[in-house]
Design an enzyme around this catalytic site. Sequence first.
Site, PDB file in Angstrom:
ATOM      1  CG  HIS A  76     -48.045  15.805 -54.101  1.00 24.76           C
ATOM      2  ND1 HIS A  76     -49.113  15.356 -53.346  1.00 24.76           N
ATOM      3  CD2 HIS A  76     -47.563  14.717 -54.749  1.00 24.76           C
ATOM      4  CE1 HIS A  76     -49.269  14.066 -53.525  1.00 24.76           C
ATOM      5  NE2 HIS A  76     -48.333  13.637 -54.361  1.00 24.76           N
ATOM      6  CG  ASP A 124     -49.397   9.824 -53.134  1.00 29.35           C
ATOM      7  OD1 ASP A 124     -48.660  10.727 -53.557  1.00 29.35           O
ATOM      8  OD2 ASP A 124     -50.417   9.463 -53.724  1.00 29.35           O
ATOM      9  CD  GLU A 183     -49.465  14.404 -57.890  1.00 32.12           C
ATOM     10  OE1 GLU A 183     -49.163  13.631 -58.816  1.00 32.12           O
ATOM     11  OE2 GLU A 183     -50.179  14.044 -56.932  1.00 32.12           O
ATOM     12  CD  GLU A 184     -52.469  12.565 -54.906  1.00 34.38           C
ATOM     13  OE1 GLU A 184     -52.769  12.106 -56.025  1.00 34.38           O
ATOM     14  OE2 GLU A 184     -51.699  11.980 -54.118  1.00 34.38           O
ATOM     15  CG  ASP A 205     -45.652  12.027 -56.001  1.00 34.87           C
ATOM     16  OD1 ASP A 205     -46.089  11.489 -54.963  1.00 34.87           O
ATOM     17  OD2 ASP A 205     -46.387  12.422 -56.926  1.00 34.87           O
ATOM     18  CG  HIS A 235     -54.194   7.404 -54.725  1.00 37.03           C
ATOM     19  ND1 HIS A 235     -54.490   7.557 -56.067  1.00 37.03           N
ATOM     20  CD2 HIS A 235     -53.168   8.254 -54.482  1.00 37.03           C
ATOM     21  CE1 HIS A 235     -53.677   8.445 -56.604  1.00 37.03           C
ATOM     22  NE2 HIS A 235     -52.859   8.884 -55.653  1.00 37.03           N
TER      23      HIS A 235
END
Length: 467
Positions: free
Chosen positions: A289, A301, A335-336, A363, A434
Amino acid sequence: MLLKNRLRVWLLAAAVVAASPVVAQHQQNYATDSATIKKIYDNALTSYKSYEDLRFLTKNIGARLSGSPQAAAAVEWSRQVMNEMGLDKVYVQEVMVPYWVRGDKEIARINSSITGPIDTNILALGGSVGTGETGLSAEVVEVHNFEELEKLGKKKVKGKIVFFNRPFDNTHVHTMAAYSGAVDQRGGGPVAAAKLGAVGVIVRSMANEIQDVAHTGGTRYQDGVTKIPAAAISTRDANKLSELLKTDPDLKFYMRMTSKTLPDVLSYNVIGEITGTEKPDEIIVVGGHLDSWDIGEGAHDDGTGIVQSMDVLRMFKELGIKPKRTIRAVMFMNEENGLRGGRKYAELAMKNNEKHIAAIESDAGGFTPRGFGIDGSAAQIQKALTWKPLLAPYGLHEIGPGYGGADIGPLKGQGTVALIGFKPDSQRYFDYHHTEIDTFETVNRREMQLGAASMAALVYLISQYGI
């Protein structure tokens, strides 16, 4: 004498089998496939192309939450990178995405009569409403699961901030299992707390280790339920708050967040394609992503997943490998905080009657490869297992049933597509996941390139033999 005769018969039979066309073909294929896979790994480990692509993505574009100007820049960048490869097709798919903005840097502190004010590290959860300019201050009630919250009831929750403090279960060797066992409090905590009259939510960060950095991530609201501010607190500060509550249950927690959601924005999935030479209608997807959270640089990520997926196509082109089936590298958007790119891709695949036989998603970071998890039929898993002798020399031992991935998940049920998740070593992933420290410097080129080669090797085998 009888034993000698039997031995001669067995040896003769073995010689006949070895000389049979089927076995000879298998041996020839094995030698060819082994040599091709070796070329793929040699190319990957000596190439700096995708590493420099990752450097550009993270350092020049940076964090790229869907809807943001940075996400739009990432779309144009990835399209340009694939255009320069000389692929058969490069195109985009329109998709409307949410646009949430964090606003000012969050402020939070514990106000205790015993210790005085203590500053804490928090991050607003993705999609959260703000607290208003003056912030929010309230007493705190700590819970570890939804059952504890329900037992407290409205009388003890109303007007308070609910503190979800369930840590990872670090007895899991695979940290993804620990994440799965804790992340529901982040996604569903604000709604469950709001139903009982809470005015805010703090969630322990999704991390294995005790850290000062907070880990953001998406949360969900529900129509008809009051939207309350929700933030992640660093694991170190979560422990500190929990200990203080034992001695000062009347302490208050203050937080200020100015996050808000703006109108949806037009964005795109970006797709590059090499057309199959024999079965072009059978499609193999490899992807990650493009979007990331708005902090850090989105390196693991999912910057590594993006450049690995594009590198699969680069290696096929550079090495002159002609796939029998069509290979697509898909850069999914959103995606997030919405998965709209994955859903749109699956929607258009169904509308266009496309036949996907496999989809591979990267991912889980750019760490040393361990294998692949396969969400597919028993026959598909068994076929993949027959390739272990070709893949094991490169450290790919964990091949079997498993989770495919979020973006490719919507393809499930469209024919007999095998959904395959690339599995790198997971021990360090949730140190960075994140956070503001998910940066280019945390990625090791060789580890990332081993992942790209692993994906390319599996794509090659599927393109040759199906699955």
